[in-house]
Design an enzyme around this catalytic site. Structure first.
Site, PDB file in Angstrom:
ATOM      1  CD  GLU A  78      -4.369   1.918  -2.880  1.00  0.00           C
ATOM      2  OE1 GLU A  78      -4.165   3.145  -2.861  1.00  0.00           O
ATOM      3  OE2 GLU A  78      -4.858   1.275  -1.934  1.00  0.00           O
ATOM      4  CG  ASP A 126      -0.980   3.360   5.969  1.00  0.00           C
ATOM      5  OD1 ASP A 126      -1.194   4.055   4.967  1.00  0.00           O
ATOM      6  OD2 ASP A 126      -1.064   3.776   7.139  1.00  0.00           O
ATOM      7  CG  ASP A 144      -1.846   1.178   1.260  1.00  0.00           C
ATOM      8  OD1 ASP A 144      -2.418   1.504   0.202  1.00  0.00           O
ATOM      9  OD2 ASP A 144      -2.001   1.783   2.334  1.00  0.00           O
TER      10      ASP A 144
END
Length: 195
Positions: free
Chosen positions: A68, A141, A7
């Site tokens: 991501e 996160d 992430d």
């Protein structure tokens, strides 16, 4: 399959390793965050993110890195930092010859919670449940990194079949499992007079 989920972020870059196959219980191998000080010079922060991801790759030896996909937000500075951290993660994987998969936040949310509009608390709760953890990983996160890995494990078989079909179509041959031979049409059904 062992997947390192990333992430991306400059201040907190979530990382998590999940192992398993679609349709079976998954196992979390590790989760954490690579942190950089916000007041540090950008180049040094990117080097710190790189070193952190390299350490995770060395220690956990994933088969795939799921990152991501960065999308446009209102705050351009935030998007730039996220995109730079994302590029570092992709570079680290590519340097080792590891495949990189990009998943949008809505794809990840939909895969993990069933809704592409789920909030961070819902994602954390489902990650906790799916991986049979005692508590949601913190910060968010870290949970998001695990969600990316879960999403990739669940979506990879379908994506692979789609890619094989596209490749076969471009090469002019039927995809694996596709029927070959002439295509026949079925005549339309004619309705009789109504009374």
């Amino acid at each position: 399959m062992r997947v390192l989920g990333v992430d991306p972020g400059l201040t907190r870059c979530g990382v998590g390793v999940v192992e398993g196959v679609a349709g079976r219980p998954l196992t979390m191998r590790a989760v954490g965050v690579v942190r950089t000080p916000p007041d540090e010079e950008l180049g040094r922060r990117l080097v710190a993110v790189e070193q952190g991801i390299e350490d995770w790759l060395d220690e956990h030896r994933p088969d795939v890195v799921a990152v991501e996909r960065v999308f446009s937000q209102h705050n351009v500075r935030t998007v730039m930092g996220t995109a730079q951290a994302s590029a570092v993660a992709m570079l680290c994987a590519a340097r080792r010859g590891l495949p990189v998969a990009l998943h949008t936040p809505s794809e990840v949310k939909a895969a993990v919670t069933g809704s592409g509009r789920a909030d961070k608390a819902q994602v954390g709760a489902m990650v906790t449940r799916l991986l049979r953890l005692d508590a949601p990983p913190r910060p968010a996160d870290a949970a998001d990194a695990l969600a990316l890995a879960i999403c990739h494990i669940w979506r990879a078989p379908v994506q692979n079949r789609l890619q094989q079909a596209v490749t076969a179509h471009r090469a002019g041959r039927p995809a694996a499992g596709a029927r070959s031979g002439p295509v026949t049409s079925v005549p339309p059904v004619r309705k009789g007079p109504t009374a």
